[in-house]
Design an enzyme around this catalytic site. Sequence first.
Site, mmCIF file in Angstrom:
data_model
loop_
_atom_site.group_PDB
_atom_site.id
_atom_site.type_symbol
_atom_site.label_atom_id
_atom_site.label_comp_id
_atom_site.label_asym_id
_atom_site.label_seq_id
_atom_site.Cartn_x
_atom_site.Cartn_y
_atom_site.Cartn_z
ATOM 1 N N SER A 91 -10.503 -0.757 3.426
ATOM 2 C CA SER A 91 -9.943 -0.848 4.547
ATOM 3 C C SER A 91 -9.352 0.335 5.137
ATOM 4 O O SER A 91 -8.775 1.224 4.168
ATOM 5 C CB SER A 91 -8.547 -1.783 4.328
ATOM 6 O OG SER A 91 -8.644 -3.113 3.763
ATOM 7 N N GLU A 93 -4.892 4.163 6.162
ATOM 8 C CA GLU A 93 -4.683 4.224 4.835
ATOM 9 C C GLU A 93 -5.181 5.283 4.180
ATOM 10 O O GLU A 93 -4.590 6.027 3.313
ATOM 11 C CB GLU A 93 -5.485 2.929 4.011
ATOM 12 C CG GLU A 93 -4.673 1.637 4.065
ATOM 13 C CD GLU A 93 -5.460 0.766 2.970
ATOM 14 O OE1 GLU A 93 -6.067 1.384 1.958
ATOM 15 O OE2 GLU A 93 -5.339 -0.533 3.131
ATOM 16 N N ARG A 114 0.789 -1.229 0.026
ATOM 17 C CA ARG A 114 0.008 -0.070 -0.078
ATOM 18 C C ARG A 114 0.889 1.475 0.049
ATOM 19 O O ARG A 114 0.687 2.220 0.590
ATOM 20 C CB ARG A 114 -0.780 0.085 1.152
ATOM 21 C CG ARG A 114 -1.978 -1.125 1.397
ATOM 22 C CD ARG A 114 -3.080 -0.858 0.061
ATOM 23 N NE ARG A 114 -4.002 -1.720 0.318
ATOM 24 C CZ ARG A 114 -4.082 -3.054 0.116
ATOM 25 N NH1 ARG A 114 -3.046 -3.644 -0.823
ATOM 26 N NH2 ARG A 114 -5.168 -3.817 0.134
#
Length: 354
Positions: A254, A350, A180
């Site tokens: 997420s 995130e 990520r």
Amino acid sequence: MSALPQRPHDPAAEPAVRLETRVSLRPYNSFGLPAIAERLVRVRSEAQLRAVLADPALARWPRKLLGGGSNLVLTRDLDALVLKIEIAGRRLVRRDERLAIVEAGAGENWHGFVAWTMAQGLPGLENLALIPGSVGASPVQNIGAYGVELKDRFDSLDAIDLETGQMRVFGKSDCRFGYRDSVFKHAWAGRLAITRVRFALPQPPVAEVGYLDLQRRIAETGISHPSPQLVFDWICAIRRAKLPDPSVIGNAGSFFKNPVVTPEQCRDIIARDPSVVHYPMPDGSFKLAAGWLIEACGWKGKTVGQAGVYDKQALVLVNRGQAIGGEIVTLAKAIQESVYGRFGIRLEPEPVVW
Ligand code: EPU
């Protein structure tokens, strides 16, 4: 990375830039959070973006780049110039016996693009089906799901340097992809507009079915070698069953990354709770399932104000209807504190907070 020669400047060829004022961003963020952009320009081509960058009347405001808005928590109105990237287009660039290279404009919807590749008989992105967001945002996050990460299918991208207006091409190694993560979150953060992304799809296609949820489907159906189309259908069904559809329940996928810990930290956590979900990584570290840690702290299905923790996947925070960004941030902080208090692990969000 290389700088491309620029075409001679021809103002007549540039499409007009239309400045909109006081635009609601609620439809443009997947959480459905309220915020007003004082100024907004829809960017539909590279030429249009260059025209915006070269316009002295538009130079006095700070710029904010908006893609699919699926990795964003809006906490306030934006007294800035929002550049909403809407560059469209999908095409097969070339194909040989080893690879098919496909390209999409940064403004294309990610899932729409994946579905288009399937319809063209060009599989390879099926494990990444139904991830919310735009093509242009996909390399920033190095999106990943069900055993495939964007970097596994990445070829190159075009971007425009917001400071110089220069076009740049980034190859795979230039992007420094991690879990990520990419160079677009660090050295180039806020300095680039990604305009087009190219993907390298292996020929002949290979279905990636190593992920547990897919192995379960294989066991249930008895189909040991599913076609890429069937994997696409399975992934869509798996995601629909456990992740909320942002067009119905606002969310950003997420909310936290899965934390990566040392073997010692992992042993320590197993000693506290032997059922912790953990995966060994190639470098000897361990990845922990953040959803499990959050659920273990009792957060699954909980609601604070209008912000909540999704009841089928604790890693996903949701807008229960009328949430404001501050409520999402407050809930995220409370979750971080309780996971830290119980397991000594700091969860890293995130999404970007504006
Ligand atoms: N788990 C729980 N409780 C929960 C959620 C998960 O115990 O509430 C456990 C599950 O039982 C499972 C493990 O955690 O054993 C992993 O769960 P899952 O397979 O759902 O995957 P994840 O690690 O929670 C990641 C990605 C998702 C991606 C899935 C599938 C991150 C941060 N998230 O989630 O990506 O779809 O794997 O590959 O890496 C996203 O980034 O927005 C996203 C949805």
